[in-house]
Write a protein that holds these residues in place. Structure first.
Motif, short mmCIF file in Angstrom:
data_model
loop_
_atom_site.label_atom_id
_atom_site.label_comp_id
_atom_site.label_asym_id
_atom_site.label_seq_id
_atom_site.Cartn_x
_atom_site.Cartn_y
_atom_site.Cartn_z
N ASP A 71 0.78 -1.04 0.14
CA ASP A 71 -0.02 0.05 0.06
C ASP A 71 0.86 1.24 -0.07
O ASP A 71 1.28 1.69 1.01
CB ASP A 71 -0.83 -0.03 1.18
N THR A 124 -0.40 11.78 -12.00
CA THR A 124 -1.01 12.24 -13.38
C THR A 124 -2.16 13.27 -13.31
O THR A 124 -2.23 14.30 -13.78
CB THR A 124 -1.32 11.09 -14.11
N THR A 125 -3.05 12.79 -12.34
CA THR A 125 -4.32 13.55 -12.16
C THR A 125 -3.95 15.02 -11.49
O THR A 125 -4.75 15.96 -11.49
CB THR A 125 -5.36 12.88 -11.12
N GLU A 158 5.32 9.92 -14.57
CA GLU A 158 5.99 8.72 -14.75
C GLU A 158 7.72 9.24 -14.48
O GLU A 158 8.39 8.52 -13.68
CB GLU A 158 6.18 7.91 -15.90
N ASP A 165 1.63 -2.83 -9.87
CA ASP A 165 0.16 -2.39 -10.08
C ASP A 165 0.04 -1.16 -9.24
O ASP A 165 -0.74 -0.08 -9.60
CB ASP A 165 -0.82 -3.48 -10.25
N ARG A 166 0.08 -1.56 -8.07
CA ARG A 166 -0.38 -0.63 -6.86
C ARG A 166 0.52 0.77 -6.72
O ARG A 166 0.03 1.79 -6.64
CB ARG A 166 -0.08 -1.24 -5.58
N HIS A 177 1.83 2.07 -9.59
CA HIS A 177 1.10 2.81 -10.69
C HIS A 177 -0.14 3.49 -10.41
O HIS A 177 -0.18 4.74 -10.79
CB HIS A 177 0.93 1.79 -11.87
N GLU A 178 -0.85 2.72 -9.66
CA GLU A 178 -2.33 3.31 -9.26
C GLU A 178 -2.07 4.45 -8.35
O GLU A 178 -2.93 5.33 -8.19
CB GLU A 178 -3.27 1.89 -9.03
N GLN A 179 -1.36 4.05 -7.22
CA GLN A 179 -1.36 4.88 -6.01
C GLN A 179 -0.48 6.03 -6.32
O GLN A 179 -0.42 7.06 -5.31
CB GLN A 179 -1.34 4.13 -4.59
N THR A 226 1.82 6.95 -9.63
CA THR A 226 1.93 7.45 -10.93
C THR A 226 0.64 7.99 -11.37
O THR A 226 0.47 9.16 -11.92
CB THR A 226 2.44 6.34 -11.91
N ALA A 227 -0.41 6.95 -11.51
CA ALA A 227 -1.73 7.65 -11.95
C ALA A 227 -2.23 8.72 -11.03
O ALA A 227 -2.86 9.64 -11.48
CB ALA A 227 -2.59 6.42 -11.68
N ARG A 228 -2.01 8.63 -9.64
CA ARG A 228 -2.51 9.75 -8.74
C ARG A 228 -1.62 10.98 -9.16
O ARG A 228 -2.36 12.13 -9.27
CB ARG A 228 -2.34 9.32 -7.45
#
Length: 175
Positions: A54, A119-120, A132, A108-109, A111-113, A115-117
């Motif tokens: 996490d 990005t937003t 990234e 995956d975690r 990226h989601e928690q 990098t993707a966060r």
């Protein structure tokens, strides 16, 4: 305390060995606690892995600053986390570069928690690319500090490290 020792030992175990080979007894031995204490704090091996995987709380800490000063905030947070808590908020993902399921889960975690966060949070063009690259810069800083535990950076004030490292990060953040 016991909980932090368990988490440090679990991070090492899950990042260096396949999930199936990791045992609560082995983590307990490494942490200097009983396996029953791990069960008391975390429940099962799966729940302990989910805690290790996490990145949310670390991302909260890293990203909690206005965009205009986020680069400096991230550098100071990372350096202080290593110095005061003896842990890096992100570096455990580097050990997940194998192909097994749990390692891809860790990626995956991340990226989601992270990098993707990020990005937003970023505005403007190429925000996914810049997110990234920011993540890579933070991992690079963490790796550098880990590789040179008594090197020049270890002897240098966190503010000075931020003076040198944050402008490049900030350039990626603001685009």
């Amino acid at each position: 305390g016991g909980r932090n020792a368990i988490l440090r030992a679990a991070r090492r175990a899950f990042t260096l060995r396949p999930y199936a080979e990791v045992t609560l007894r082995g983590i307990a031995t490494d942490a200097g606690v009983s396996a029953s204490l791990i069960v008391k704090h975390f429940g099962s091996k799966e729940q302990l892995f989910n805690t290790v995987a996490d990145f949310g709380p670390d991302a909260d800490e890293l990203f909690t600053a206005p965009l205009g000063s986020l680069g400096r905030h991230m550098v100071l947070t990372l350096v202080r986390s290593r110095r005061e808590l003896q842990r890096d908020p992100l570096l455990r993902v580097v050990f997940s570069l194998g192909n097994t399921d749990e390692r891809s889960l860790l990626r995956d975690r991340f990226h989601e928690q992270v990098t993707a966060r990020l990005t937003t949070l970023l505005t403007g063009p190429d925000n996914a690319l810049r997110a990234e690259l920011v993540a890579g810069q933070l991992l690079g800083l963490g790796a550098t500090l880990a590789l040179h535990p008594s090197g020049a950076a270890a002897q240098t004030d966190a503010e000075r490290i931020a003076d040198l490292y944050a402008p490049g990060l900030q350039r990626l953040i603001t685009g």
